[in-house]
Structure formats: structure tokens, C-alpha cells
Design an enzyme around this catalytic site. Structure first.
Site, mmCIF file in Angstrom:
data_model
loop_
_atom_site.group_PDB
_atom_site.id
_atom_site.type_symbol
_atom_site.label_atom_id
_atom_site.label_comp_id
_atom_site.label_asym_id
_atom_site.label_seq_id
_atom_site.Cartn_x
_atom_site.Cartn_y
_atom_site.Cartn_z
ATOM 1 N N VAL A 129 -15.901 -47.220 11.276
ATOM 2 C CA VAL A 129 -16.550 -46.184 12.088
ATOM 3 C C VAL A 129 -17.372 -45.208 11.251
ATOM 4 O O VAL A 129 -18.193 -44.469 11.795
ATOM 5 C CB VAL A 129 -15.529 -45.399 12.959
ATOM 6 C CG1 VAL A 129 -14.853 -46.313 13.957
ATOM 7 C CG2 VAL A 129 -14.518 -44.650 12.098
ATOM 8 N N SER A 151 -5.501 -33.770 16.713
ATOM 9 C CA SER A 151 -4.118 -33.627 16.239
ATOM 10 C C SER A 151 -3.701 -32.171 16.389
ATOM 11 O O SER A 151 -4.560 -31.274 16.373
ATOM 12 C CB SER A 151 -4.041 -34.031 14.762
ATOM 13 O OG SER A 151 -2.792 -33.663 14.204
ATOM 14 N N TYR A 208 -7.115 -33.452 6.253
ATOM 15 C CA TYR A 208 -6.835 -33.998 7.588
ATOM 16 C C TYR A 208 -6.995 -32.905 8.655
ATOM 17 O O TYR A 208 -7.660 -33.108 9.677
ATOM 18 C CB TYR A 208 -5.411 -34.560 7.590
ATOM 19 C CG TYR A 208 -4.985 -35.226 8.872
ATOM 20 C CD1 TYR A 208 -5.427 -36.511 9.203
ATOM 21 C CD2 TYR A 208 -4.111 -34.590 9.757
ATOM 22 C CE1 TYR A 208 -5.013 -37.125 10.380
ATOM 23 C CE2 TYR A 208 -3.695 -35.204 10.925
ATOM 24 C CZ TYR A 208 -4.149 -36.472 11.231
ATOM 25 O OH TYR A 208 -3.743 -37.084 12.398
ATOM 26 N N ALA A 209 -6.394 -31.734 8.393
ATOM 27 C CA ALA A 209 -6.444 -30.637 9.368
ATOM 28 C C ALA A 209 -7.885 -30.171 9.578
ATOM 29 O O ALA A 209 -8.291 -29.889 10.711
ATOM 30 C CB ALA A 209 -5.558 -29.483 8.901
ATOM 31 N N ALA A 210 -8.659 -30.110 8.504
ATOM 32 C CA ALA A 210 -10.061 -29.689 8.628
ATOM 33 C C ALA A 210 -10.848 -30.707 9.456
ATOM 34 O O ALA A 210 -11.658 -30.343 10.313
ATOM 35 C CB ALA A 210 -10.684 -29.527 7.243
ATOM 36 N N SER A 211 -10.597 -31.993 9.218
ATOM 37 C CA SER A 211 -11.329 -33.026 9.973
ATOM 38 C C SER A 211 -10.977 -32.964 11.463
ATOM 39 O O SER A 211 -11.836 -33.120 12.324
ATOM 40 C CB SER A 211 -11.025 -34.419 9.409
ATOM 41 O OG SER A 211 -9.707 -34.841 9.733
ATOM 42 N N LYS A 212 -9.713 -32.713 11.760
ATOM 43 C CA LYS A 212 -9.287 -32.691 13.165
ATOM 44 C C LYS A 212 -9.746 -31.410 13.866
ATOM 45 O O LYS A 212 -10.068 -31.432 15.051
ATOM 46 C CB LYS A 212 -7.767 -32.849 13.259
ATOM 47 C CG LYS A 212 -7.266 -34.221 12.776
ATOM 48 C CD LYS A 212 -7.800 -35.360 13.628
ATOM 49 C CE LYS A 212 -7.122 -36.691 13.301
ATOM 50 N NZ LYS A 212 -7.608 -37.792 14.150
ATOM 51 N N ILE A 264 3.638 -39.302 16.053
ATOM 52 C CA ILE A 264 3.703 -40.541 16.841
ATOM 53 C C ILE A 264 4.340 -41.608 15.952
ATOM 54 O O ILE A 264 4.044 -41.673 14.751
ATOM 55 C CB ILE A 264 2.285 -41.016 17.249
ATOM 56 C CG1 ILE A 264 1.537 -39.914 18.009
ATOM 57 C CG2 ILE A 264 2.358 -42.298 18.081
ATOM 58 C CD1 ILE A 264 0.044 -40.191 18.158
HETATM 59 N N1 LIG Z 1 0.791 -40.826 14.000
HETATM 60 C C1 LIG Z 1 0.808 -39.531 14.227
HETATM 61 O O1 LIG Z 1 1.827 -38.874 14.061
HETATM 62 C C2 LIG Z 1 -0.442 -38.826 14.725
HETATM 63 C C3 LIG Z 1 -0.352 -37.484 15.078
HETATM 64 C C4 LIG Z 1 -1.482 -36.822 15.527
HETATM 65 C C5 LIG Z 1 -2.676 -37.502 15.617
HETATM 66 N N2 LIG Z 1 -2.736 -38.806 15.259
HETATM 67 C C6 LIG Z 1 -4.027 -39.479 15.369
HETATM 68 O O2 LIG Z 1 -3.897 -40.563 16.245
HETATM 69 C C7 LIG Z 1 -4.890 -41.547 15.914
HETATM 70 C C8 LIG Z 1 -4.212 -42.903 15.835
HETATM 71 O O3 LIG Z 1 -3.325 -42.880 14.749
HETATM 72 P P1 LIG Z 1 -2.032 -43.809 14.658
HETATM 73 O O4 LIG Z 1 -0.887 -42.913 14.522
HETATM 74 O O5 LIG Z 1 -2.060 -44.818 15.734
HETATM 75 O O6 LIG Z 1 -2.306 -44.461 13.217
HETATM 76 P P2 LIG Z 1 -2.449 -45.992 12.769
HETATM 77 O O7 LIG Z 1 -2.618 -45.944 11.304
HETATM 78 O O8 LIG Z 1 -1.360 -46.786 13.358
HETATM 79 O O9 LIG Z 1 -3.815 -46.436 13.466
HETATM 80 C C9 LIG Z 1 -5.064 -45.979 13.024
HETATM 81 C C10 LIG Z 1 -6.019 -47.149 13.037
HETATM 82 O O10 LIG Z 1 -7.315 -46.670 12.612
HETATM 83 C C11 LIG Z 1 -7.870 -47.704 11.817
HETATM 84 N N3 LIG Z 1 -8.921 -47.189 10.942
HETATM 85 C C12 LIG Z 1 -8.767 -46.472 9.811
HETATM 86 N N4 LIG Z 1 -9.956 -46.246 9.248
HETATM 87 C C13 LIG Z 1 -10.884 -46.825 10.032
HETATM 88 C C14 LIG Z 1 -12.293 -46.934 9.967
HETATM 89 N N5 LIG Z 1 -12.998 -46.409 8.948
HETATM 90 N N6 LIG Z 1 -12.948 -47.601 10.960
HETATM 91 C C15 LIG Z 1 -12.241 -48.164 11.967
HETATM 92 N N7 LIG Z 1 -10.897 -48.102 12.077
HETATM 93 C C16 LIG Z 1 -10.237 -47.431 11.118
HETATM 94 C C17 LIG Z 1 -6.705 -48.251 11.024
HETATM 95 O O11 LIG Z 1 -6.997 -49.521 10.460
HETATM 96 C C18 LIG Z 1 -5.619 -48.281 12.074
HETATM 97 O O12 LIG Z 1 -5.585 -49.523 12.741
HETATM 98 C C19 LIG Z 1 -5.522 -41.086 14.606
HETATM 99 O O13 LIG Z 1 -6.745 -40.466 14.866
HETATM 100 C C20 LIG Z 1 -4.527 -40.080 14.084
HETATM 101 O O14 LIG Z 1 -5.127 -39.123 13.233
HETATM 102 C C21 LIG Z 1 -1.655 -39.489 14.833
#
Ligand SMILES: NC(=O)c1ccc[n+]([C@@H]2O[C@H](COP(=O)([O-])OP(=O)(O)OC[C@H]3O[C@@H](n4cnc5c(N)ncnc54)[C@H](O)[C@@H]3O)[C@@H](O)[C@H]2O)c1
Length: 251
Positions: free
Chosen positions: A63, A141, A154-158, A187
Site C-alpha cells: 500500500v 488505533s 505508530y501513535a503518530a501515524s494513527k 486485538i
Molecule cells: N492488533 C491490535 O491490537 C491492533 C490494535 C489497534 C489497531 N490495530 C490496527 O488494526 C489493523 C489490522 O491489524 P492486525 O492486528 O490485524 O495486524 P496483522 O499483522 O494481523 O495484519 C496486518 C496486515 O497488514 C499487512 N501489511 C503490512 N504492511 C503492508 C503493506 N505495506 N501493504 C499491504 N499490506 C500490508 C500485513 O501483511 C498483515 O497481513 C492495523 O492497521 C493495526 O494497526 C491493531
């Protein structure tokens, strides 16, 4: 079947929340086009949807690359005739002290988590506007809602993603495109393994970003329901919102 006849373009579909969301939308009638850098994970998601009788296709795509995103959106439109709903679930990050984050890591986190959403919105925009009922859901997030020690990049990006969402929600509200974001806390997914608090972190700062009931993690399938709500007509009055789903962490 809230998404019957609709096309979902979703990033991060190869794992965790993205996969669970892809599966839920497909179960509710959507044709799902998933993208991810993880080709094997993506193939598993597509296979699971097809086995359940749903419709899905995918493309390996970073992405962070506008060219790759444009090619993936073109492939989705070629396969399914348009894009009605865009979900940005791709994300990366880890716990680290600021001294441990070098410029390359800083840049990569910003590129994937923030520029990635800019890229997909730009590429999908003509399609999202072309049919009524368009929706975008960006996965931010709780870390984007206030400071989070040991995850500054991470926090800045979100936080950037939250205000990107609000800003474009305003711009496109009058054109019938609803744009919102979800702010989850923990999660149960592979990503959370990179955010385990360390012994050398100050305990009061870890407590500051912990939920009232410690170690509470959401099932990705449950969190996906919040995304589905925001993307569905049930939320037709919800525009530019940040739906916080964090077990009370920010309360
Ligand atoms: N897991 C948590 O506790 C949590 C909490 C808050 C927010 N989030 C957010 O939820 C979203 C999903 O996270 P998740 O927990 O399912 O994590 P995950 O690691 O299981 O899934 C994230 C997916 O994004 C893909 N990815 C990474 N870089 C990429 C790129 N450059 N192009 C395309 N795909 C890419 C990864 O390969 C992976 O399959 C994320 O944005 C994460 O920041 C997660």
C-alpha cells in the site's frame, strides 16, 4: 446480507482484522477484493471465503506504492465492476523506545499506516463516487487518540490517520461518500506480539495505555463487526467519526 451487490476493496486482508473483515463482508453478500504484501495469507483468506460460498479475489500489493495500489484497484474494478467500500486495515508497528527507532523505521511506519490510506483513497475515489452509498473505513488505533509511550511512530501515524479521515469526511460528505475510522485497542492478531510491554518500560506509562481490565484482547471477528457497522447503511448518519473500541482504555 447488508452488502449484497457491493464490492469491498480491503487492505491487510491476509491476516488478523483485515481477514476477519473480508470474511464477514463476504458472508453478508459483498464481493471482496483483498490486498496485502503477504501473498500466502491473502490466498488463505480468499480460499476461506470461497469455501464458505462467497466471492473473493486478491492481489499482492504494497500500500506504500501508489503505482501498486492503482494497479490493484484497476484489477478489482476489472474483476467486479467497481468499488463501493474501501477498508484500510493494513498496518505495521511495534513497541520501541524513541532511541531505538531509526529514520528508516519511522518512515516505513508512516508510509504504510498513513500514506497507504492516502494512496488507496486517491486510487479508489472515482469508483467510490461513481455509485451511491460509498463508504471508507480506516483502521486507526486508540494509540492515535492520545500519546502512547514506546510507540511514538505508530501513535503518530494513527493520529495522522484519524485527522486525515475527519478531513476527507468533510470534503466528501456532500457527494454521498461517508468516511469514518475505527480506533481499536488490543486485538488477538499477529501484530499484538510486537506490542508486548517490556520490563524496562516505566510501569505507569504502560498502565496509561492499558484497559481497566488488563490483558483484554478482542477477537478479530468481533472487531470486524464494528467496521461492518460503519460501512453499512445502518450508519448512514455517521460521518467523520472515530469509533473507539478499546475496552474502556481511553474512558
Ligand atoms: N492488533 C491490535 O491490537 C491492533 C490494535 C489497534 C489497531 N490495530 C490496527 O488494526 C489493523 C489490522 O491489524 P492486525 O492486528 O490485524 O495486524 P496483522 O499483522 O494481523 O495484519 C496486518 C496486515 O497488514 C499487512 N501489511 C503490512 N504492511 C503492508 C503493506 N505495506 N501493504 C499491504 N499490506 C500490508 C500485513 O501483511 C498483515 O497481513 C492495523 O492497521 C493495526 O494497526 C491493531
Amino acid at each position: 446480507m447488508r452488502f449484497l451487490g457491493r464490492v469491498l476493496f480491503i487492505t491487510g486482508a491476509g491476516s488478523g482484522l483485515g481477514r476477519a473483515t473480508a470474511r464477514l463482508f463476504a458472508a453478508e453478500g459483498a464481493k471482496v477484493f483483498g490486498v496485502d504484501v503477504n501473498g500466502a495469507g491473502l490466498a488463505e483468506t480468499v480460499a476461506a471465503i470461497r469455501t464458505a460460498g462467497g466471492v473473493a479475489d486478491s492481489a499482492v500489493c504494497d500500500v506504500g506504492s501508489m503505482a501498486a495500489v492503482r494497479a490493484a484497484v484497476d484489477a478489482a474494478v476489472g474483476a467486479f465492476g467497481g468499488v463501493d467500500i474501501l477498508v484500510n486495515a493494513a498496518g505495521i508497528g511495534r513497541s520501541a523506545r524513541l532511541e531505538e527507532i531509526d529514520e528508516e523505521e519511522w518512515q516505513r511506519v508512516l508510509t504504510v499506516n498513513l500514506t497507504g490510506a492516502f494512496n488507496t483513497v486517491k486510487a479508489a475515489l472515482p469508483h467510490l463516487l461513481a455509485r451511491p452509498g460509498g463508504a471508507v473505513v480506516n483502521v486507526a488505533s486508540s494509540a492515535g487518540m492520545r500519546g502512547q509511550a514506546y510507540a511514538a511512530h505508530y501513535a503518530a501515524s494513527k493520529a495522522g490517520l484519524v485527522n486525515f479521515t475527519r478531513s476527507i469526511a468533510l470534503e466528501f460528505a456532500s457527494r454521498g461518500l461517508r468516511i469514518n475510522c475505527l480506533a481499536p485497542a488490543g486485538i488477538r492478531s499477529p501484530l499484538i506480539q510486537h506490542f508486548i510491554p517490556r520490563e524496562d518500560f516505566e510501569k505507569q506509562l504502560v498502565a496509561y495505555y492499558s484497559p481497566p481490565l488488563p490483558h483484554q484482547l478482542a477477537d478479530p471477528a468481533d472487531m470486524a463487526k464494528a467496521i461492518a457497522y460503519l460501512a453499512s447503511d445502518d450508519a448512514k448518519m455517521v460521518v467523520g467519526a472515530v469509533l473507539v473500541a478499546d475496552w474502556g482504555t481511553l474512558a
